[in-house]
Motif scaffolding. Structure first.
Motif, PDB file in Angstrom:
ATOM      1  N   ALA A  47      -3.344 -10.486   4.344  1.00  0.00           N
ATOM      2  CA  ALA A  47      -3.248  -9.130   4.886  1.00  0.00           C
ATOM      3  C   ALA A  47      -1.941  -8.923   5.651  1.00  0.00           C
ATOM      4  CB  ALA A  47      -4.441  -8.848   5.791  1.00  0.00           C
ATOM      5  N   ASP A  97       2.686  -6.188   2.781  1.00  0.00           N
ATOM      6  CA  ASP A  97       3.020  -5.105   3.699  1.00  0.00           C
ATOM      7  C   ASP A  97       3.653  -3.938   2.949  1.00  0.00           C
ATOM      8  OD1 ASP A  97       5.678  -5.830   3.204  1.00  0.00           O
ATOM      9  OD2 ASP A  97       5.892  -6.935   5.094  1.00  0.00           O
ATOM     10  N   GLU A 133     -10.297  -8.186  -4.096  1.00  0.00           N
ATOM     11  CA  GLU A 133      -9.928  -7.976  -2.694  1.00  0.00           C
ATOM     12  C   GLU A 133      -8.411  -7.946  -2.539  1.00  0.00           C
ATOM     13  OE1 GLU A 133     -10.760 -10.002   1.713  1.00  0.00           O
ATOM     14  OE2 GLU A 133     -11.840 -10.729  -0.066  1.00  0.00           O
ATOM     15  N   LEU A 134      -7.730  -8.831  -3.252  1.00  0.00           N
ATOM     16  CA  LEU A 134      -6.268  -8.847  -3.206  1.00  0.00           C
ATOM     17  C   LEU A 134      -5.690  -7.604  -3.866  1.00  0.00           C
ATOM     18  CD1 LEU A 134      -5.855 -12.610  -4.060  1.00  0.00           C
ATOM     19  CD2 LEU A 134      -5.040 -11.537  -1.955  1.00  0.00           C
ATOM     20  N   ASP A 152      -7.078  -4.682  -3.876  1.00  0.00           N
ATOM     21  CA  ASP A 152      -7.247  -3.596  -2.906  1.00  0.00           C
ATOM     22  C   ASP A 152      -6.147  -3.644  -1.848  1.00  0.00           C
ATOM     23  OD1 ASP A 152      -9.505  -2.744  -4.248  1.00  0.00           O
ATOM     24  OD2 ASP A 152     -10.918  -3.714  -2.882  1.00  0.00           O
ATOM     25  N   LEU A 153      -5.839  -4.855  -1.365  1.00  0.00           N
ATOM     26  CA  LEU A 153      -4.765  -4.995  -0.383  1.00  0.00           C
ATOM     27  C   LEU A 153      -3.432  -4.531  -0.960  1.00  0.00           C
ATOM     28  CD1 LEU A 153      -5.531  -8.487   1.236  1.00  0.00           C
ATOM     29  CD2 LEU A 153      -5.694  -6.251   2.346  1.00  0.00           C
ATOM     30  N   GLU A 185      -3.363  -0.649  -1.541  1.00  0.00           N
ATOM     31  CA  GLU A 185      -3.260   0.079  -0.267  1.00  0.00           C
ATOM     32  C   GLU A 185      -1.817   0.189   0.197  1.00  0.00           C
ATOM     33  OE1 GLU A 185      -5.745  -2.063   2.404  1.00  0.00           O
ATOM     34  OE2 GLU A 185      -7.624  -1.404   1.467  1.00  0.00           O
ATOM     35  N   ARG A 186      -0.988  -0.747  -0.238  1.00  0.00           N
ATOM     36  CA  ARG A 186       0.434  -0.751   0.116  1.00  0.00           C
ATOM     37  C   ARG A 186       1.304  -0.252  -1.034  1.00  0.00           C
ATOM     38  NH1 ARG A 186       0.944  -1.606   5.662  1.00  0.00           N
ATOM     39  NH2 ARG A 186      -0.489  -3.239   6.349  1.00  0.00           N
TER      40      ARG A 186
END
Length: 425
Positions: A176, A180, A203-204, A206-207, A210-211
């Motif tokens: 997380a 960035d 999950e990765l 989604d991370l 999101e960026r």
């Protein structure tokens, strides 16, 4: 209950499809196929490197060369049309297998490594620059690590690595932080070929999303061994190799979202991938063909589809269950020996492989001794040198399992490991 009673399918019936498993090994390699009365049965536990090829897949290759061998997309004659249809439908088979929207999202390559390089060069060189970063993991295969490392050097982009915990899992808090607003690509192995770790790709993803970053899943060890759906994982790219899922060598797959592939320029140029050529300029063929320059691996592509159909006959859930059963059994038996270090998560939380070291025995020596027992494993860094540096070991031994392996073969591994340990004690 006996472990054998938990097999999700008839393993002996499966083994009948793989004549190579009847091989005897040992003695003089120049006399292969001759008198092997003094040799010993093969126990093949190197499936993470390559799997064997069942008769239906061999038949598919032979049928192509004997029945309709011709180049694709280039002829009006019947053989070319038959080959073209079979080759194009192979893309459809792959698309259905991994949950892609259609053949437009399925590029045939030589292997996972070429698929990685295709994206790195066709997308990375155009999109990355100083100030950007690419996020990998400490457990990446060199196919991903070296490729993005070199692209980073060319573009000025930073390459970061998500740390691995002592238990062999990704540190998701670190992930997380590393992913960035400057991250453009997250490239992560789905199942580690050394640790057996099954990484949380969704999950990765989604991370990353999101960026506003993309995510590339190295699925070389996952697509052959478990159900994989690119839509469920929400990945932008995914790659795997045919030879690790009962298919031939020389064929791999790059999945890419159609919208992204449409925006990318080709990686290789030449025949097949063009629509119109003048002395001044060229335009490109539609997907997926614009990324498949030159005469493709026709027989291999057709055979890849046959391999997928073969595995679908079991159901990938049952393939996964069999692998995990053997991996957990091997993990437990090796642990019980008391002098074996095993890398990665517990036996019931890993893919179908176990990497380990035996106290006082170098991995290369261990592999050589196991070969004398007829047991074929891998030894070395498994194309994960930086991970081995992190683990503090120069090399490890790796036993990896597939649909045709048995509990008795794991027992043979344990017997051979015990013999090696006694020899060096």
């Amino acid at each position: 209950m006996e472990v054998q009673e938990s097999y999700p399918f008839d393993v002996e019936a499966v083994r009948a499809d793989f004549p190579i498993l009847d091989r005897k090994v040992g003695g003089d390699p120049t006399t292969i196929g001759q008198d092997d009365s003094d040799d010993i049965p093969l126990v093949y536990l190197d499936n993470a490197a390559t799997t064997h090829t069942p008769e239906p897949v061999v038949d598919a290759i032979v049928d192509y060369y004997r029945g309709y061998n011709a180049n694709v997309h280039r002829g009006i004659h019947q053989l070319s049309q038959e080959a073209s249809v079979a080759y194009e439908e192979a893309h459809d088979t792959v698309a259905d297998f991994i949950g892609a929207a259609g053949r437009e999202e399925v590029i045939f390559t030589k292997n996972t490594t070429e698929a990685m390089n295709l994206v790195a060069y066709a997308w990375g060189l155009e999109e990355l620059s100083a100030g950007d970063n690419v996020v990998l993991t400490e457990m990446e295969h060199h196919a991903s690590l070296v490729t993005w490392q070199q692209i980073g050097k060319r573009t000025g982009a930073d390459v970061r690595f998500i740390e691995v915990t002592d238990e062999g899992r990704l540190d998701m808090d670190d992930a997380a932080e590393k992913i960035d607003d400057d991250t453009e690509m997250v490239s992560v192995v789905h199942v580690s070929n050394t640790l057996g770790t099954v990484n949380p790709i969704r999950e990765l993803a989604d991370l990353a999303h999101e960026r506003d970053a993309l995510i590339f899943a190295d699925a070389a060890q996952s697509v052959p061994t478990r159900p994989v759906d690119v839509t469920d994982l929400d990945v932008d790219f995914l790659a795997f190799s045919g030879h690790k899922l009962c298919g031939p060598t020389g064929i791999g797959v790059l999945y890419g979202r159609e919208s992204i592939l449409e925006s990318m320029s080709p990686y290789l140029y030449g025949g097949e991938m063009i629509r119109r050529v003048t002395f001044e300029d060229s335009t490109w063929e539609d997907l997926p063909w614009k990324f498949e320059a030159g005469t493709p691996s026709i027989a291999q592509g057709i055979a890849l589809a046959a391999a997928i159909e073969y595995l679908e006959g079991f159901g990938m859930e049952r393939v996964q269950a069999h692998e995990e059963l053997l991996a957990e059994y091997a993990y437990d038996r090796l642990t019980d020996l008391g002098y074996v270090d095993i890398y990665g998560p517990p036996g019931d939380e890993r893919g179908g492989l176990v990497a380990f070291n035996v106290e006082g025995v170098h991995a290369h020596d261990l592999s050589s001794i196991l070969n004398d027992y007829g047991v074929a494993i891998r030894a070395g860094d498994h194309c994960t040198q930086p991970l081995h540096d992190t683990l503090g070991v120069a090399a490890s031994a790796r036993a990896s399992f597939y649909i045709y392996n048995t509990v008795e073969e794991v027992d043979a591994l344990i017997e051979a490991v015990s013999g090696a340990h006694e020899l060096f004690a």
